[in-house]
Design a protein around this motif. Sequence first.
Motif, PDB file in Angstrom:
ATOM      1  N   LEU A 267       0.845  -1.131  -0.127  1.00 32.50           N
ATOM      2  CA  LEU A 267      -0.073   0.008   0.086  1.00 32.50           C
ATOM      3  C   LEU A 267       0.890   1.066  -0.166  1.00 32.50           C
ATOM      4  CD1 LEU A 267      -3.155   0.629   0.471  1.00 32.50           C
ATOM      5  CD2 LEU A 267      -2.694   1.135   2.733  1.00 32.50           C
ATOM      6  N   SER A 268       0.560   2.307  -0.914  1.00 32.96           N
ATOM      7  CA  SER A 268       1.159   3.511  -0.758  1.00 32.96           C
ATOM      8  C   SER A 268       0.256   4.493   0.124  1.00 32.96           C
ATOM      9  CB  SER A 268       1.492   3.962  -2.455  1.00 32.96           C
ATOM     10  OG  SER A 268       1.847   5.163  -2.447  1.00 32.96           O
ATOM     11  N   ALA A 269       0.878   5.340   0.765  1.00 34.59           N
ATOM     12  CA  ALA A 269       0.232   6.365   1.491  1.00 34.59           C
ATOM     13  C   ALA A 269      -0.187   7.664   0.389  1.00 34.59           C
ATOM     14  CB  ALA A 269       0.694   7.057   2.681  1.00 34.59           C
ATOM     15  N   GLU A 270       0.299   7.749  -0.579  1.00 32.98           N
ATOM     16  CA  GLU A 270      -0.001   8.760  -1.853  1.00 32.98           C
ATOM     17  C   GLU A 270       0.213  10.400  -1.180  1.00 32.98           C
ATOM     18  OE1 GLU A 270      -0.635   7.922  -5.277  1.00 32.98           O
ATOM     19  OE2 GLU A 270       0.868   6.589  -4.305  1.00 32.98           O
ATOM     20  N   VAL A 271       1.063  10.525  -0.577  1.00 35.99           N
ATOM     21  CA  VAL A 271       1.256  11.901   0.205  1.00 35.99           C
ATOM     22  C   VAL A 271       1.513  12.818  -0.957  1.00 35.99           C
ATOM     23  CG1 VAL A 271       2.361  13.468   1.839  1.00 35.99           C
ATOM     24  CG2 VAL A 271       1.281  11.072   2.351  1.00 35.99           C
ATOM     25  N   SER A 272       1.072  13.584  -1.614  1.00 37.40           N
ATOM     26  CA  SER A 272       1.261  14.641  -2.764  1.00 37.40           C
ATOM     27  C   SER A 272       1.622  16.057  -2.246  1.00 37.40           C
ATOM     28  CB  SER A 272       0.435  14.306  -3.935  1.00 37.40           C
ATOM     29  OG  SER A 272      -0.793  14.855  -3.627  1.00 37.40           O
ATOM     30  N   TRP A 273       1.162  16.235  -1.130  1.00 40.60           N
ATOM     31  CA  TRP A 273       1.353  17.540  -0.612  1.00 40.60           C
ATOM     32  C   TRP A 273       1.773  17.583   0.646  1.00 40.60           C
ATOM     33  CZ3 TRP A 273       1.245  21.418   2.908  1.00 40.60           C
ATOM     34  CH2 TRP A 273       1.255  22.998   2.387  1.00 40.60           C
ATOM     35  N   ARG A 274       3.100  18.345   1.139  1.00 39.46           N
ATOM     36  CA  ARG A 274       3.411  18.192   2.478  1.00 39.46           C
ATOM     37  C   ARG A 274       4.295  19.605   2.652  1.00 39.46           C
ATOM     38  NH1 ARG A 274       7.994  14.103   5.000  1.00 39.46           N
ATOM     39  NH2 ARG A 274       7.982  14.890   7.080  1.00 39.46           N
ATOM     40  N   GLY A 275       3.910  20.088   3.993  1.00 40.41           N
ATOM     41  CA  GLY A 275       4.647  21.065   4.442  1.00 40.41           C
ATOM     42  C   GLY A 275       4.299  21.457   5.894  1.00 40.41           C
ATOM     43  N   PRO A 276       4.994  22.549   6.286  1.00 43.32           N
ATOM     44  CA  PRO A 276       4.773  22.941   7.636  1.00 43.32           C
ATOM     45  C   PRO A 276       3.370  23.521   7.922  1.00 43.32           C
ATOM     46  CG  PRO A 276       6.013  24.607   6.688  1.00 43.32           C
ATOM     47  CD  PRO A 276       6.232  23.460   5.623  1.00 43.32           C
ATOM     48  N   TRP A 277       2.971  23.225   9.242  1.00 42.58           N
ATOM     49  CA  TRP A 277       1.418  23.405   9.506  1.00 42.58           C
ATOM     50  C   TRP A 277       1.336  25.033   9.469  1.00 42.58           C
ATOM     51  CZ3 TRP A 277      -0.491  22.815  15.200  1.00 42.58           C
ATOM     52  CH2 TRP A 277       0.368  23.442  16.195  1.00 42.58           C
ATOM     53  N   GLU A 278       2.337  25.859   9.404  1.00 40.94           N
ATOM     54  CA  GLU A 278       2.060  27.209   9.255  1.00 40.94           C
ATOM     55  C   GLU A 278       1.423  27.584   7.753  1.00 40.94           C
ATOM     56  OE1 GLU A 278       5.479  26.836  12.299  1.00 40.94           O
ATOM     57  OE2 GLU A 278       4.782  25.881  10.375  1.00 40.94           O
ATOM     58  N   ARG A 279       1.494  26.604   6.697  1.00 39.35           N
ATOM     59  CA  ARG A 279       1.059  26.567   5.749  1.00 39.35           C
ATOM     60  C   ARG A 279      -0.369  26.119   5.419  1.00 39.35           C
ATOM     61  NH1 ARG A 279       4.767  24.851   1.050  1.00 39.35           N
ATOM     62  NH2 ARG A 279       3.121  25.945  -0.109  1.00 39.35           N
ATOM     63  N   VAL A 280      -1.073  26.147   6.508  1.00 39.69           N
ATOM     64  CA  VAL A 280      -2.233  25.244   6.295  1.00 39.69           C
ATOM     65  C   VAL A 280      -3.113  25.853   5.454  1.00 39.69           C
ATOM     66  CG1 VAL A 280      -3.401  26.651   8.265  1.00 39.69           C
ATOM     67  CG2 VAL A 280      -4.480  24.479   7.660  1.00 39.69           C
ATOM     68  N   ALA A 281      -3.326  27.287   5.166  1.00 43.00           N
ATOM     69  CA  ALA A 281      -4.308  27.769   4.290  1.00 43.00           C
ATOM     70  C   ALA A 281      -3.690  27.425   2.762  1.00 43.00           C
ATOM     71  CB  ALA A 281      -4.177  29.383   4.380  1.00 43.00           C
ATOM     72  N   ASP A 282      -2.415  27.172   2.510  1.00 37.32           N
ATOM     73  CA  ASP A 282      -1.916  26.760   1.355  1.00 37.32           C
ATOM     74  C   ASP A 282      -2.676  25.261   0.963  1.00 37.32           C
ATOM     75  OD1 ASP A 282      -0.836  29.287   0.819  1.00 37.32           O
ATOM     76  OD2 ASP A 282       1.201  28.245   1.445  1.00 37.32           O
ATOM     77  N   ALA A 283      -2.462  24.370   1.981  1.00 35.93           N
ATOM     78  CA  ALA A 283      -2.911  23.035   1.910  1.00 35.93           C
ATOM     79  C   ALA A 283      -4.180  22.926   1.697  1.00 35.93           C
ATOM     80  CB  ALA A 283      -2.243  22.063   2.989  1.00 35.93           C
ATOM     81  N   ALA A 284      -5.148  23.872   2.418  1.00 36.36           N
ATOM     82  CA  ALA A 284      -6.593  23.716   2.453  1.00 36.36           C
ATOM     83  C   ALA A 284      -6.976  24.095   1.224  1.00 36.36           C
ATOM     84  CB  ALA A 284      -7.190  24.447   3.668  1.00 36.36           C
ATOM     85  N   GLN A 285      -6.521  25.128   0.483  1.00 33.20           N
ATOM     86  CA  GLN A 285      -6.965  25.730  -0.787  1.00 33.20           C
ATOM     87  C   GLN A 285      -6.664  24.757  -1.880  1.00 33.20           C
ATOM     88  OE1 GLN A 285      -8.722  28.709  -0.772  1.00 33.20           O
ATOM     89  NE2 GLN A 285      -9.324  27.563  -2.854  1.00 33.20           N
ATOM     90  N   ALA A 286      -5.430  23.908  -1.784  1.00 38.66           N
ATOM     91  CA  ALA A 286      -5.054  23.175  -2.697  1.00 38.66           C
ATOM     92  C   ALA A 286      -6.129  22.015  -2.670  1.00 38.66           C
ATOM     93  CB  ALA A 286      -3.726  22.774  -2.321  1.00 38.66           C
ATOM     94  N   LEU A 287      -6.536  21.412  -1.556  1.00 34.49           N
ATOM     95  CA  LEU A 287      -7.477  20.488  -1.395  1.00 34.49           C
ATOM     96  C   LEU A 287      -8.790  20.918  -2.001  1.00 34.49           C
ATOM     97  CD1 LEU A 287      -6.993  18.875   1.874  1.00 34.49           C
ATOM     98  CD2 LEU A 287      -6.808  17.697  -0.115  1.00 34.49           C
ATOM     99  N   LEU A 288      -9.392  22.137  -1.759  1.00 29.07           N
ATOM    100  CA  LEU A 288     -10.456  22.532  -2.131  1.00 29.07           C
ATOM    101  C   LEU A 288     -10.601  22.908  -3.731  1.00 29.07           C
ATOM    102  CD1 LEU A 288     -11.380  25.121   0.288  1.00 29.07           C
ATOM    103  CD2 LEU A 288     -12.348  22.992   0.479  1.00 29.07           C
ATOM    104  N   ASP A 289      -9.401  23.137  -4.364  1.00 29.07           N
ATOM    105  CA  ASP A 289      -9.234  23.345  -5.778  1.00 29.07           C
ATOM    106  C   ASP A 289      -8.754  22.106  -6.322  1.00 29.07           C
ATOM    107  OD1 ASP A 289      -9.646  25.978  -5.315  1.00 29.07           O
ATOM    108  OD2 ASP A 289      -7.379  26.501  -5.352  1.00 29.07           O
ATOM    109  N   ARG A 290      -8.908  20.978  -5.775  1.00 29.60           N
ATOM    110  CA  ARG A 290      -8.689  19.667  -6.461  1.00 29.60           C
ATOM    111  C   ARG A 290      -7.333  19.565  -6.897  1.00 29.60           C
ATOM    112  NH1 ARG A 290     -14.122  20.114  -6.890  1.00 29.60           N
ATOM    113  NH2 ARG A 290     -15.506  18.494  -5.721  1.00 29.60           N
ATOM    114  N   ARG A 291      -6.211  20.253  -6.444  1.00 26.26           N
ATOM    115  CA  ARG A 291      -4.945  20.166  -6.979  1.00 26.26           C
ATOM    116  C   ARG A 291      -3.966  19.097  -6.018  1.00 26.26           C
ATOM    117  NH1 ARG A 291      -2.588  24.744  -5.309  1.00 26.26           N
ATOM    118  NH2 ARG A 291      -4.420  25.924  -4.721  1.00 26.26           N
ATOM    119  N   VAL A 292      -4.627  18.455  -5.192  1.00 33.12           N
ATOM    120  CA  VAL A 292      -3.833  17.398  -4.384  1.00 33.12           C
ATOM    121  C   VAL A 292      -4.179  16.017  -4.958  1.00 33.12           C
ATOM    122  CG1 VAL A 292      -3.413  16.351  -2.375  1.00 33.12           C
ATOM    123  CG2 VAL A 292      -3.611  18.758  -2.552  1.00 33.12           C
ATOM    124  N   ALA A 293      -3.531  15.286  -5.522  1.00 34.22           N
ATOM    125  CA  ALA A 293      -3.742  13.864  -5.822  1.00 34.22           C
ATOM    126  C   ALA A 293      -3.377  12.913  -4.779  1.00 34.22           C
ATOM    127  CB  ALA A 293      -2.700  13.661  -7.315  1.00 34.22           C
ATOM    128  N   GLY A 294      -4.240  12.390  -4.009  1.00 33.90           N
ATOM    129  CA  GLY A 294      -4.123  11.868  -2.668  1.00 33.90           C
ATOM    130  C   GLY A 294      -4.256  12.582  -1.526  1.00 33.90           C
TER     131      GLY A 294
END
Length: 309
Positions: A267-294
Amino acid sequence: MHALVVDPAAPCALRRGDAPEPEPAPHQLVLAVRHFSLNRGEVAFAARRPAGTVHGYDAAGVVVRAAADGTGPAVGARVAAFGAGAWAQRMAVDTTAVAEVPDGVGLAEAAAVPMAGITALRTLRTRSVLGRRVLITGAAGGVGRYAVQLAALGGAHVIASVGSRARAAGLTELGAHEVVVGLDGVDRPVDLVLDNVGGPQLAAAWDLLAPGGDIQVIGWASDAPAEFAPYSLFHVGTPKTITTFGDVHEVGSDLATLLGFLADGRLSAEVSWRGPWERVADAAQALLDRRVAGKAVLDVEPSDQLAVR
């Protein structure tokens, strides 16, 4: 302690702020969180939760206080956890909702598993998939990518449905026998549908379902309702069913199974976006925009310790 809390005025309704230390019940341990993962639904509906709530459910870290009732891992154990209040420096979590992380599996990978992996595993286990045709919609997302892999491991003929051709990347390598955009090209009945999309596509998937088949509704990415034509839900013969999923009771043993698959390379965890938690807004927006595969994973520890697992 620091935590990601709900704030309707913040980007994606989340900000880093202060929160009280967790107060564990006797059957709970306290986890020093090293990494946590975001799920799109958690981000999309964050603003519906009370302001100040410590959000999130998926985390991995090190036990710093064992459960008072003697259950669960000891202090110092590396564990993955599923429970409310995960997006914080520390969380209290039921010992029945954690699993120790095997050697060779990084905590960042482990943090990506709980909600999405358990959803995929438990919905696929509702019936035997060996030799069956399994359709997974929204297959490019976190649940979808786990479901493709697990269905293939279970011997299914896996049909992965995505929203665009660009979202199809990597799904064949994960075990999909067919990758389609929407439902185009699915011209034979399917036995099981894991539906992450909802809307009109859910109604169309019902028409593809074989007698005795089931649709497991596990997400709703569509902004539209599902409309069924008159009498289309009536079926003569072996029953066809639509089932909702929400079973998160005592997930520890299933979480251990999934982590074991990771350790074994199945099984692969398929982590395609990773960064420090200070960047939560970037990660959240990438999810909402469907720019995260996995999966998207945030690191709680300082950036100079990111290599520490």
